[in-house]
Scaffold this motif. Structure first.
Motif, PDB file in Angstrom:
ATOM      1  N   GLY A  50     -21.224 -20.090 -20.462  1.00  0.00           N
ATOM      2  CA  GLY A  50     -19.892 -19.395 -20.940  1.00  0.00           C
ATOM      3  C   GLY A  50     -18.700 -19.215 -20.093  1.00  0.00           C
ATOM      4  O   GLY A  50     -17.590 -18.935 -20.547  1.00  0.00           O
ATOM      5  N   ALA A  51     -19.254 -19.626 -18.690  1.00  0.00           N
ATOM      6  CA  ALA A  51     -17.937 -19.421 -17.840  1.00  0.00           C
ATOM      7  C   ALA A  51     -17.087 -20.609 -17.767  1.00  0.00           C
ATOM      8  O   ALA A  51     -17.142 -21.323 -16.855  1.00  0.00           O
ATOM      9  CB  ALA A  51     -18.655 -19.011 -16.513  1.00  0.00           C
ATOM     10  N   LYS A  52     -16.208 -20.886 -18.742  1.00  0.00           N
ATOM     11  CA  LYS A  52     -15.673 -22.102 -19.049  1.00  0.00           C
ATOM     12  C   LYS A  52     -14.628 -22.392 -17.847  1.00  0.00           C
ATOM     13  O   LYS A  52     -14.340 -23.630 -17.473  1.00  0.00           O
ATOM     14  CB  LYS A  52     -14.963 -22.136 -20.381  1.00  0.00           C
ATOM     15  CG  LYS A  52     -15.932 -22.041 -21.562  1.00  0.00           C
ATOM     16  CD  LYS A  52     -17.029 -23.002 -21.699  1.00  0.00           C
ATOM     17  CE  LYS A  52     -17.805 -22.843 -22.731  1.00  0.00           C
ATOM     18  NZ  LYS A  52     -18.957 -23.855 -22.921  1.00  0.00           N
ATOM     19  N   GLN A  53     -14.053 -21.599 -17.238  1.00  0.00           N
ATOM     20  CA  GLN A  53     -13.062 -21.703 -16.189  1.00  0.00           C
ATOM     21  C   GLN A  53     -13.644 -21.831 -14.869  1.00  0.00           C
ATOM     22  O   GLN A  53     -12.774 -22.018 -13.926  1.00  0.00           O
ATOM     23  CB  GLN A  53     -11.793 -20.518 -16.194  1.00  0.00           C
ATOM     24  CG  GLN A  53     -11.564 -20.491 -17.667  1.00  0.00           C
ATOM     25  CD  GLN A  53     -10.669 -21.526 -17.998  1.00  0.00           C
ATOM     26  OE1 GLN A  53      -9.996 -22.328 -17.196  1.00  0.00           O
ATOM     27  NE2 GLN A  53     -10.825 -22.044 -19.413  1.00  0.00           N
ATOM     28  N   LEU A  54     -14.719 -21.789 -14.650  1.00  0.00           N
ATOM     29  CA  LEU A  54     -15.398 -21.786 -13.308  1.00  0.00           C
ATOM     30  C   LEU A  54     -15.449 -23.075 -12.395  1.00  0.00           C
ATOM     31  O   LEU A  54     -15.550 -23.990 -12.944  1.00  0.00           O
ATOM     32  CB  LEU A  54     -16.914 -21.468 -13.420  1.00  0.00           C
ATOM     33  CG  LEU A  54     -17.827 -20.793 -12.345  1.00  0.00           C
ATOM     34  CD1 LEU A  54     -16.954 -19.529 -12.009  1.00  0.00           C
ATOM     35  CD2 LEU A  54     -19.236 -20.608 -12.534  1.00  0.00           C
ATOM     36  N   ARG A  55     -14.688 -22.711 -11.417  1.00  0.00           N
ATOM     37  CA  ARG A  55     -14.356 -23.717 -10.241  1.00  0.00           C
ATOM     38  C   ARG A  55     -15.605 -24.115  -9.307  1.00  0.00           C
ATOM     39  O   ARG A  55     -16.067 -24.825  -8.717  1.00  0.00           O
ATOM     40  CB  ARG A  55     -13.215 -23.529  -9.578  1.00  0.00           C
ATOM     41  CG  ARG A  55     -12.048 -24.547 -10.380  1.00  0.00           C
ATOM     42  CD  ARG A  55     -11.806 -24.060 -11.764  1.00  0.00           C
ATOM     43  NE  ARG A  55     -10.318 -24.299 -12.297  1.00  0.00           N
ATOM     44  CZ  ARG A  55      -9.709 -24.162 -13.141  1.00  0.00           C
ATOM     45  NH1 ARG A  55     -10.272 -23.010 -13.712  1.00  0.00           N
ATOM     46  NH2 ARG A  55      -8.647 -24.600 -13.540  1.00  0.00           N
ATOM     47  N   GLU A  56     -16.274 -22.804  -8.802  1.00  0.00           N
ATOM     48  CA  GLU A  56     -17.131 -22.574  -7.769  1.00  0.00           C
ATOM     49  C   GLU A  56     -18.403 -21.761  -8.262  1.00  0.00           C
ATOM     50  O   GLU A  56     -18.248 -20.578  -8.768  1.00  0.00           O
ATOM     51  CB  GLU A  56     -16.464 -22.109  -6.329  1.00  0.00           C
ATOM     52  CG  GLU A  56     -15.441 -22.954  -5.859  1.00  0.00           C
ATOM     53  CD  GLU A  56     -15.163 -22.477  -4.426  1.00  0.00           C
ATOM     54  OE1 GLU A  56     -16.139 -21.877  -3.797  1.00  0.00           O
ATOM     55  OE2 GLU A  56     -13.979 -22.887  -4.013  1.00  0.00           O
ATOM     56  N   LEU A  57     -19.512 -22.330  -8.013  1.00  0.00           N
ATOM     57  CA  LEU A  57     -20.827 -21.449  -8.422  1.00  0.00           C
ATOM     58  C   LEU A  57     -21.701 -21.632  -7.226  1.00  0.00           C
ATOM     59  O   LEU A  57     -22.182 -22.641  -6.707  1.00  0.00           O
ATOM     60  CB  LEU A  57     -21.568 -22.137  -9.800  1.00  0.00           C
ATOM     61  CG  LEU A  57     -22.795 -21.516 -10.049  1.00  0.00           C
ATOM     62  CD1 LEU A  57     -22.391 -19.879 -10.386  1.00  0.00           C
ATOM     63  CD2 LEU A  57     -23.165 -22.160 -11.218  1.00  0.00           C
ATOM     64  N   HIS A  58     -21.943 -20.531  -6.507  1.00  0.00           N
ATOM     65  CA  HIS A  58     -22.855 -20.526  -5.541  1.00  0.00           C
ATOM     66  C   HIS A  58     -23.997 -19.851  -5.813  1.00  0.00           C
ATOM     67  O   HIS A  58     -24.073 -18.595  -5.865  1.00  0.00           O
ATOM     68  CB  HIS A  58     -22.114 -19.937  -4.305  1.00  0.00           C
ATOM     69  CG  HIS A  58     -20.996 -20.428  -3.886  1.00  0.00           C
ATOM     70  ND1 HIS A  58     -20.791 -21.084  -2.403  1.00  0.00           N
ATOM     71  CD2 HIS A  58     -19.867 -20.778  -4.481  1.00  0.00           C
ATOM     72  CE1 HIS A  58     -19.655 -21.743  -2.568  1.00  0.00           C
ATOM     73  NE2 HIS A  58     -18.986 -21.272  -3.506  1.00  0.00           N
ATOM     74  N   VAL A  59     -25.333 -20.365  -5.874  1.00  0.00           N
ATOM     75  CA  VAL A  59     -26.579 -19.725  -6.063  1.00  0.00           C
ATOM     76  C   VAL A  59     -27.636 -20.083  -5.269  1.00  0.00           C
ATOM     77  O   VAL A  59     -28.737 -20.571  -5.848  1.00  0.00           O
ATOM     78  CB  VAL A  59     -27.017 -19.755  -7.549  1.00  0.00           C
ATOM     79  CG1 VAL A  59     -27.872 -18.583  -7.728  1.00  0.00           C
ATOM     80  CG2 VAL A  59     -25.698 -19.627  -8.354  1.00  0.00           C
TER      81      VAL A  59
END
Length: 204
Positions: A50-59
């Motif tokens: 759902g996070a359509k605008q996400l550029r960076e994802l750190h998990v």
């Protein structure tokens, strides 16, 4: 989750906290660009699509389990994806080729298996590719040679420890001949250790 109702939210950094971050209703955070939740208790990516605008994802190092969900590959604007040091299983899906904006892809030290998909060659913006310390097998896709911006290639296999306590010399993992890096003019670091490559180092 109330934090996703903050429509002006652009950056959320919760790393190194003992919290579980659910992604229910994350689509309401319409301006969220950066989400850093490494070293938390977030063990699932369900709902992240759902996070359509996400550029960076750190998990990184968060105890992620199970297969990489298909919805992750709906994040077409994603530039940096860090999923290393988790317990992800299954295959690296061919849908990875949909993330054409990716510059950094780190899925180091998980339990992924199978072959590296040829669709990796569709990531023309990729600069750092770290897939080492998984259980990949087979030959390297020739499409890797089309990643002209690539600077780091990490595909090393984890060292096996012999019964004597000495490290083994490799075996298993990726196989076939060593790839030519002629199509990677920006490459600086290459890690291919502890696999089962054969032949000689390419001269082209």
């Amino acid at each position: 989750v109330t934090i996703w109702l903050l429509q002006g939210l652009e950056v959320l950094r919760l790393q190194k906290n003992k919290v579980f971050v659910p992604f229910l209703n994350i689509e309401n955070a319409i301006n969220l660009r950066t989400l850093i939740i490494s070293e938390t208790k977030t063990n699932s990516l369900i709902g992240i699509g759902g996070a359509k605008q996400l550029r960076e994802l750190h998990v990184t190092n968060a105890g992620l389990q199970g297969m990489i969900p298909d919805e992750l590959f709906q994040l077409s604007l994603l530039e940096k994806l860090y999923l290393s040091h988790n317990a992800l299983t299954g295959f690296l899906p061919s849908q990875i080729g949909k993330l054409t904006a990716l510059k950094d892809l780190y899925v180091f030290d998980n339990n992924l298996r199978g072959t590296i998909p040829t669709d990796i060659g569709m990531l023309g913006s990729l600069e750092h590719l770290s897939l080492g310390q998984n259980e990949f097998v087979g030959t390297l896709p020739r499409q890797l040679g089309s990643l002209g911006r690539l600077q780091l290639l990490s595909l090393e296999k984890e060292q096996d420890v012999a019964p004597t306590g000495m490290f083994s010399v490799g075996g298993g993992g990726l196989s076939g001949t060593l790839p030519s890096l002629n199509g990677l003019p920006r490459i600086r670091e290459v890690y291919l250790g502890h696999n089962s490559f054969t032949g000689t180092i390419p001269t082209d």
